[in-house]
Design an enzyme around this catalytic site. Structure first.
Site, PDB file in Angstrom:
ATOM      1  N   LYS A  11       0.949  -1.131   0.018  1.00 12.86           N
ATOM      2  CA  LYS A  11       0.052  -0.215   0.093  1.00 12.86           C
ATOM      3  C   LYS A  11       0.825   1.316  -0.008  1.00 12.86           C
ATOM      4  CE  LYS A  11      -3.863  -2.176   2.225  1.00 12.86           C
ATOM      5  NZ  LYS A  11      -4.999  -2.196   3.487  1.00 12.86           N
ATOM      6  N   PHE A  59     -15.536   3.850   6.787  1.00  8.81           N
ATOM      7  CA  PHE A  59     -14.160   4.337   6.372  1.00  8.81           C
ATOM      8  C   PHE A  59     -13.803   4.288   4.831  1.00  8.81           C
ATOM      9  CE2 PHE A  59     -13.805  -0.114   7.667  1.00  8.81           C
ATOM     10  CZ  PHE A  59     -13.644  -0.908   6.519  1.00  8.81           C
ATOM     11  N   ASN A 114      -2.107   0.255   6.459  1.00  6.62           N
ATOM     12  CA  ASN A 114      -1.556  -0.877   7.333  1.00  6.62           C
ATOM     13  C   ASN A 114      -0.483  -1.873   6.209  1.00  6.62           C
ATOM     14  OD1 ASN A 114      -3.503  -2.043   5.844  1.00  6.62           O
ATOM     15  ND2 ASN A 114      -4.634  -2.837   7.463  1.00  6.62           N
ATOM     16  N   HIS A 117      -2.359  -5.448   1.753  1.00 12.01           N
ATOM     17  CA  HIS A 117      -3.511  -6.077   1.317  1.00 12.01           C
ATOM     18  C   HIS A 117      -3.011  -7.576   1.186  1.00 12.01           C
ATOM     19  CE1 HIS A 117      -7.195  -7.378  -0.227  1.00 12.01           C
ATOM     20  NE2 HIS A 117      -6.622  -7.853  -1.267  1.00 12.01           N
ATOM     21  N   GLU A 128      -9.719 -10.991  -7.696  1.00 14.09           N
ATOM     22  CA  GLU A 128      -8.731  -9.865  -7.362  1.00 14.09           C
ATOM     23  C   GLU A 128      -7.532  -9.981  -8.270  1.00 14.09           C
ATOM     24  OE1 GLU A 128      -9.892  -8.966  -2.478  1.00 14.09           O
ATOM     25  OE2 GLU A 128      -7.985  -9.738  -2.922  1.00 14.09           O
TER      26      GLU A 128
HETATM   27  P1  ATP Z   1      -6.956  -5.995   3.497  1.00  9.67           P
HETATM   28  O1  ATP Z   1      -8.372  -6.309   2.775  1.00  9.67           O
HETATM   29  O2  ATP Z   1      -6.543  -4.830   2.984  1.00  9.67           O
HETATM   30  O3  ATP Z   1      -6.094  -7.293   3.196  1.00  9.67           O
HETATM   31  P2  ATP Z   1      -8.147  -6.989   6.009  1.00  9.67           P
HETATM   32  O4  ATP Z   1      -8.732  -8.033   5.223  1.00  9.67           O
HETATM   33  O5  ATP Z   1      -7.209  -7.340   7.120  1.00  9.67           O
HETATM   34  O6  ATP Z   1      -7.046  -5.898   5.067  1.00  9.67           O
HETATM   35  P3  ATP Z   1     -10.637  -5.432   5.930  1.00  9.67           P
HETATM   36  O7  ATP Z   1     -11.548  -5.611   6.857  1.00  9.67           O
HETATM   37  O8  ATP Z   1     -10.739  -6.076   4.323  1.00  9.67           O
HETATM   38  O9  ATP Z   1      -9.327  -5.808   6.236  1.00  9.67           O
HETATM   39  O10 ATP Z   1     -10.373  -3.926   5.383  1.00  9.67           O
HETATM   40  C1  ATP Z   1      -9.937  -3.613   4.292  1.00  9.67           C
HETATM   41  C2  ATP Z   1      -8.946  -2.444   4.649  1.00  9.67           C
HETATM   42  O11 ATP Z   1      -9.849  -1.269   5.166  1.00  9.67           O
HETATM   43  C3  ATP Z   1      -7.797  -2.532   5.800  1.00  9.67           C
HETATM   44  O12 ATP Z   1      -6.780  -3.260   5.247  1.00  9.67           O
HETATM   45  C4  ATP Z   1      -7.650  -1.439   6.373  1.00  9.67           C
HETATM   46  O13 ATP Z   1      -6.614  -0.444   5.342  1.00  9.67           O
HETATM   47  C5  ATP Z   1      -9.063  -0.411   5.910  1.00  9.67           C
HETATM   48  N1  ATP Z   1      -9.682  -0.588   7.107  1.00  9.67           N
HETATM   49  C6  ATP Z   1     -10.423  -1.578   7.870  1.00  9.67           C
HETATM   50  N2  ATP Z   1     -11.149  -1.376   8.899  1.00  9.67           N
HETATM   51  C7  ATP Z   1     -10.848  -0.044   9.104  1.00  9.67           C
HETATM   52  C8  ATP Z   1     -11.144   0.843  10.144  1.00  9.67           C
HETATM   53  N3  ATP Z   1     -11.966   0.580  11.109  1.00  9.67           N
HETATM   54  N4  ATP Z   1     -10.837   2.332   9.883  1.00  9.67           N
HETATM   55  C9  ATP Z   1     -10.154   2.576   8.865  1.00  9.67           C
HETATM   56  N5  ATP Z   1      -9.774   1.705   7.900  1.00  9.67           N
HETATM   57  C10 ATP Z   1     -10.036   0.510   8.069  1.00  9.67           C
HETATM   58 MG    MG Z   2      -9.970  -7.707   3.367  1.00  8.46          MG
END
Ligand code: ATP
Ligand code: MG
Length: 140
Positions: A11, A59, A114, A117, A128
């Site tokens: 990211k 978000f 973070n 992804h 994807e």
């Molecule tokens: P990713 O999909 O990026 O691999 P993930 O599966 O761990 O991460 P998801 O729940 O799919 O997390 O959320 C997608 C992305 O949205 C997260 O990686 C983060 O960048 C963002 N995100 C998730 N929860 C929050 C939150 N509460 N506040 C802000 N950003 C968030």
């Molecule tokens: Mg995810």
């Protein structure tokens, strides 16, 4: 366990801090092979489409702003149980909850920025990967 492929994205918070190589080392040390990789600038449309599943979440708008704030590196990782293995190497979404030694514990700035992804299921991995790569761009 079967050999799988999963979509990974390094990211903008990580590309900004020049962490592409450090993060790729984590994948390779875990036995994941980078079988496709390109550095791109996401358009707003492309980011919104990718995160469409989160459209109703509070978000979503901020997340799309963040994902278009700088270059990302999209990649296909391959290996035994690659989808779950990558999620393990990445660590929990919130770096405060991530296990020691995981990418997010080592590098993430916060729950949004973070660093990585990773696809979360075989169906999502297939969708994807197709969202970013032609079959001919993936060299196993
Ligand atoms: P990713 O999909 O990026 O691999 P993930 O599966 O761990 O991460 P998801 O729940 O799919 O997390 O959320 C997608 C992305 O949205 C997260 O990686 C983060 O960048 C963002 N995100 C998730 N929860 C929050 C939150 N509460 N506040 C802000 N950003 C968030
Ligand atoms: Mg995810």
């Amino acid at each position: 366990m079967a050999v799988e492929r999963t979509l990974s994205i390094i990211k903008p918070d990580a590309t900004r801090r020049n962490l592409t190589g450090a993060i790729n080392k984590c994948f390779e040390d875990a036995g994941l092979r980078i079988v496709a990789q390109k550095r791109i600038q996401l358009t707003r449309d492309k980011a919104e489409g990718f995160y469409a599943v989160h459209k109703e979440r509070p978000f979503y708008g901020d997340l799309c702003d963040f994902m278009t704030s700088g270059p990302v590196v999209v990649q296909v990782l391959e290996g035994e149980g690659a989808i779950a293995k990558n999620r393990e190497v990445m660590g929990a979404t919130n770096p405060d909850d991530a296990a020691e030694g995981t990418i997010r514990k080592l590098f993430a700035e916060n729950i949004e920025a973070n660093s990585v992804h990773g696809s979360d299921s075989p169906d999502n991995a297939a969708t994807e990967i197709k969202y970013f790569f032609e079959g001919s761009e993936i060299i196993g």
